[in-house]
Design a protein around this motif. Structure first.
Motif, PDB file in Angstrom:
ATOM      1  N   ILE A 191      24.157 -32.256  69.738  1.00 47.83           N
ATOM      2  CA  ILE A 191      23.717 -32.701  68.409  1.00 47.83           C
ATOM      3  C   ILE A 191      22.210 -32.932  68.336  1.00 47.83           C
ATOM      4  N   HIS A 192      21.517 -32.920  69.486  1.00 47.16           N
ATOM      5  CA  HIS A 192      20.161 -33.478  69.520  1.00 47.16           C
ATOM      6  C   HIS A 192      19.188 -32.554  70.236  1.00 47.16           C
ATOM      7  N   ILE A 193      18.011 -32.388  69.654  1.00 48.71           N
ATOM      8  CA  ILE A 193      16.903 -31.704  70.321  1.00 48.71           C
ATOM      9  C   ILE A 193      15.888 -32.773  70.714  1.00 48.71           C
ATOM     10  N   PRO A 194      15.735 -33.022  72.002  1.00 46.03           N
ATOM     11  CA  PRO A 194      14.811 -34.084  72.427  1.00 46.03           C
ATOM     12  C   PRO A 194      13.359 -33.640  72.392  1.00 46.03           C
ATOM     13  N   GLY A 195      12.474 -34.632  72.448  1.00 51.03           N
ATOM     14  CA  GLY A 195      11.052 -34.340  72.582  1.00 51.03           C
ATOM     15  C   GLY A 195      10.486 -33.556  71.415  1.00 51.03           C
ATOM     16  N   GLU A 239      15.937 -25.992  79.020  1.00 50.78           N
ATOM     17  CA  GLU A 239      16.519 -27.151  78.343  1.00 50.78           C
ATOM     18  C   GLU A 239      17.361 -26.665  77.163  1.00 50.78           C
ATOM     19  N   VAL A 240      18.500 -27.327  76.937  1.00 48.32           N
ATOM     20  CA  VAL A 240      19.343 -27.011  75.784  1.00 48.32           C
ATOM     21  C   VAL A 240      19.606 -28.288  74.997  1.00 48.32           C
ATOM     22  N   ARG A 241      20.185 -28.149  73.833  1.00 51.45           N
ATOM     23  CA  ARG A 241      20.486 -29.314  73.007  1.00 51.45           C
ATOM     24  C   ARG A 241      21.313 -30.340  73.775  1.00 51.45           C
ATOM     25  N   VAL A 243      21.188 -38.889  71.614  1.00 48.95           N
ATOM     26  CA  VAL A 243      19.759 -39.144  71.463  1.00 48.95           C
ATOM     27  C   VAL A 243      19.264 -39.902  72.690  1.00 48.95           C
ATOM     28  N   GLY A 244      18.217 -39.379  73.317  1.00 53.79           N
ATOM     29  CA  GLY A 244      17.687 -40.016  74.516  1.00 53.79           C
ATOM     30  C   GLY A 244      18.125 -39.359  75.804  1.00 53.79           C
ATOM     31  N   LEU A 245      19.030 -38.372  75.716  1.00 58.41           N
ATOM     32  CA  LEU A 245      19.451 -37.621  76.896  1.00 58.41           C
ATOM     33  C   LEU A 245      18.790 -36.252  76.909  1.00 58.41           C
ATOM     34  N   MET A 246      18.702 -35.692  78.119  1.00 56.93           N
ATOM     35  CA  MET A 246      18.262 -34.307  78.274  1.00 56.93           C
ATOM     36  C   MET A 246      19.370 -33.534  78.968  1.00 56.93           C
ATOM     37  N   ARG A 247      19.590 -32.295  78.554  1.00 56.75           N
ATOM     38  CA  ARG A 247      20.607 -31.468  79.199  1.00 56.75           C
ATOM     39  C   ARG A 247      19.958 -30.188  79.701  1.00 56.75           C
TER      40      ARG A 247
END
Length: 356
Positions: free
Chosen positions: A231-235, A242-244, A248-252
């Motif tokens: 659900i989230h695109i960080p940074g 990096e993928v979505r 919020v606040g996680l990186m995958r």
């Protein structure tokens, strides 16, 4: 043959640790040891815990210690022609190897480890693998890894390209790991290290962003949360590798995402999602193998007794607040994803891992 010998030594170490034996008081120390040859490692442990790991904290340095242990050791090929494995080349030849893109940021831990090794008269190969075992022990829920001492320092430079990149395809990653002697199942077991990992170099716009929601605990959450729908695109936007993310606040990582959904690795990935015991067993075995790549274990001394016993993690695997079973992208065709309790409350934003 070397790996069979290692398994035998680890089994013997387990018997030694479970059976009361006469202990020797270590000189100038509060510690005692079954093997007096391991006494000096207690001195290293005390120094490392106080001055590197900030009082035995499962923090940024602990994450980095696991990372350097993998990056140093995986520079190895069962066919020859690459590096010497777990031999310290990443420190001994740091002027070259720390410039490789895959090793970005490792200089932050390499320098302090070099200083510790020099201060205590230890080889760099030993200090790297020792720091990884201590780091895991400092994290609640961690495995108690074996530690064998006596690696000679590196004599050759490991070439670039031996560390799998997060943007590599699954085929490329599995091929590189197979070349180093690891099966797909062993690779997934090693990725338990991502439970305490955080982003610093993949996406420099979000330093300290963890890979799972409990970055100070060695648990199975990374195997749960990587399977959640994104659900989230960080940074400042998705970076290479990096993928979505699901929260919020996680990186995958792209590689974690792909490995969790590939038919060759998905069932092993899912098997750890609700089984911390299985994850730790498999991780310990894979790390024990990694830690002696390129080494003759007959020339090493078992000092596993020096490694602290990790605190327990009494929180069972869970779905993060606001998530449901329907948010899981189950990829193991043979077995449905296990039913997990859901954290109470609204969906949370995960805080970054603070620098130390």
């Amino acid at each position: 043959m070397a790996f069979k010998t290692l398994a035998f030594l680890v089994a013997i170490a387990s018997v030694v640790l479970a059976t009361p034996m006469k202990r020797t008081a270590c000189p100038n120390s509060k510690h005692t040891a079954v093997n007096a040859a391991c006494c000096t490692w207690f001195d290293v442990l005390d120094d490392m815990q106080a001055n590197l790991f900030d009082g035995a904290e499962c923090g940024e340095e602990a994450h980095s210690a696991l990372r350097i242990a993998f990056h140093d050791a995986i520079g190895f090929s069962t066919k020859g022609g690459k590096g010497g494995g777990a031999d310290s080349s990443i420190i001994a030849n740091g002027a070259v190897e720390l410039e490789f893109a895959a090793n970005a940021g490792i200089d932050d831990i390499a320098g302090p480890l070099k200083d510790l090794a020099d201060a205590h008269g230890k080889t760099y190969g030993d200090i790297i693998q020792f720091s990884a075992a201590v780091a895991v022990a400092d994290c609640a829920g961690g495995a108690r890894l074996p530690f064998l001492a006596g690696r000679p320092n590196a004599t050759k430079i490991t070439p670039d390209g031996t560390v799998p990149d997060p943007f590599n395809t699954v085929d490329v990653i599995l091929a590189r790991m197979a070349d180093a002697g690891f099966s797909p199942d062993e690779l997934i077991a090693l990725l338990a290290s991502h439970s305490i990992a955080a982003a610093d170099q993949i996406d420099t716009t979000i330093p300290g962003t963890p890979f799972d929601s409990t970055p100070a605990v060695f648990d199975t959450q990374v195997f749960v949360e990587v399977l959640l729908n994104a659900i989230h695109i960080p940074g400042a936007g998705l970076q290479k590798g990096e993928v979505r993310a699901p929260l919020v606040g996680l990186m995958r990582l792209q590689s974690d995402f792909a490995l969790s959904r590939d038919a060759r690795t998905a069932c092993t990935w899912q098997s750890f999602a609700n089984s911390p015991k299985l994850m730790n067993q498999k991780f310990s075995k894979a790390m024990a193998k990694l830690a002696v790549l390129g080494q003759n274990v007959k020339h090493l001394t078992d000092c596993s007794e020096v490694i602290p016993t990790p605190a327990a993690n009494n929180v069972p695997p869970f779905l993060p607040a606001g998530k449901h079973q329907s948010d899981i992208a189950g990829s193991c065709a043979a077995t449905p994803f296990p039913s997990l309790p859901i954290q109470p409350g609204p969906q949370q934003t995960i805080a970054p891992v603070p620098p130390s």
